[in-house]
Scaffold this motif. Sequence first.
Motif, PDB file in Angstrom:
ATOM      1  N   GLU A  39      -8.253 -12.765  35.245  1.00 47.25           N
ATOM      2  CA  GLU A  39      -7.506 -13.785  35.989  1.00 47.25           C
ATOM      3  C   GLU A  39      -8.457 -14.616  36.856  1.00 47.25           C
ATOM      4  O   GLU A  39      -8.335 -15.849  36.932  1.00 47.25           O
ATOM      5  CB  GLU A  39      -6.443 -13.117  36.855  1.00 47.25           C
ATOM      6  CG  GLU A  39      -5.571 -14.115  37.610  1.00 47.25           C
ATOM      7  CD  GLU A  39      -4.461 -13.446  38.398  1.00 47.25           C
ATOM      8  OE1 GLU A  39      -3.667 -14.166  39.023  1.00 47.25           O
ATOM      9  OE2 GLU A  39      -4.379 -12.202  38.388  1.00 47.25           O
ATOM     10  N   GLU A  42     -10.486 -16.955  34.588  1.00 46.02           N
ATOM     11  CA  GLU A  42      -9.697 -18.071  34.064  1.00 46.02           C
ATOM     12  C   GLU A  42      -9.610 -19.217  35.074  1.00 46.02           C
ATOM     13  O   GLU A  42      -9.614 -20.393  34.706  1.00 46.02           O
ATOM     14  CB  GLU A  42      -8.295 -17.596  33.691  1.00 46.02           C
ATOM     15  CG  GLU A  42      -7.428 -18.684  33.081  1.00 46.02           C
ATOM     16  CD  GLU A  42      -6.126 -18.167  32.502  1.00 46.02           C
ATOM     17  OE1 GLU A  42      -5.330 -18.993  32.026  1.00 46.02           O
ATOM     18  OE2 GLU A  42      -5.902 -16.943  32.532  1.00 46.02           O
ATOM     19  N   ARG A  94      -3.950 -10.527  27.655  1.00 45.04           N
ATOM     20  CA  ARG A  94      -4.762 -11.347  28.548  1.00 45.04           C
ATOM     21  C   ARG A  94      -6.028 -11.829  27.844  1.00 45.04           C
ATOM     22  O   ARG A  94      -6.429 -12.985  28.002  1.00 45.04           O
ATOM     23  CB  ARG A  94      -5.121 -10.541  29.798  1.00 45.04           C
ATOM     24  CG  ARG A  94      -5.817 -11.331  30.884  1.00 45.04           C
ATOM     25  CD  ARG A  94      -4.926 -12.375  31.523  1.00 45.04           C
ATOM     26  NE  ARG A  94      -3.732 -11.800  32.101  1.00 45.04           N
ATOM     27  CZ  ARG A  94      -3.659 -11.262  33.321  1.00 45.04           C
ATOM     28  NH1 ARG A  94      -4.734 -11.224  34.096  1.00 45.04           N
ATOM     29  NH2 ARG A  94      -2.518 -10.792  33.772  1.00 45.04           N
TER      30      ARG A  94
END
Length: 262
Positions: A39, A42, A94
């Motif tokens: 995360e 990204e 993910r």
Amino acid sequence: MTDILYETQDQIAIITFNRPDVLNVFRRSMFQTLLDLFEKIEKDDSIRVILLMGAGRAFSAGIDLDEVSHLFDGTMTMEQARAELNEMQELTRRMVNLPKPIISAINGVAVGVGAEVAISSDIRIASQMASFEFAEVKRGLFETNGVMHRLPRLIGMGRAAQVMLTGERISARSALDMGLITRVLPTEMLMREALEIARALAANAPISMRLVKQVLHKSYDLDLESVMQLETEGTLECIASEDLKEGVMAFLEKRVPIYKGK
């Protein structure tokens, strides 16, 4: 000792599984650590590529069975077990949906979650000492993290059936022959080659790489006409980008392009 190491260099995020004394088997907490790192990556425009590796002589030998024994000892309800398994499965979601390419440099054994992480990556290279196993049938278990979807697409239905039904060990050379990995290297050359590939990717246009990854993952489930429509939409997105202008100007001026992902 930190179970997962994280560093950046040359627009590359390097993630190292760091439990070498136990062949980098995963604790439960490592799943969430990886999810959090993905995360973070990204959202970080300065990172273009992710490189995964294992410390010591293994990529990862799977999950720490002591930490998941509660799934099998009857202390959890089926709904509780389902919820926990779904949390673990989020790792593949993910990785596949991350709009940046992921390289796995497999330096040794990759079993269970180690093999799952490897095949969820976009590019896989390995040392001569690497090996893979999808050995769930030998333990009375079943595949997770999308192995049933990704493995046949990588090596074909027949080979996938054989390696999953037998649970056989796959050497680096056999993995190369069946298309599971793309290169086999001497152990001492693996990281140098992985970093060279990562730097080459980091120099490319981020929008173009994102589109390639996204459409590749969709292409097996779509007909030709649908894929060509995605190609049209992707090309239009590139035409509207600053990066295309930079790429053309760099070519005409005989210089290296500097892409901004815009």
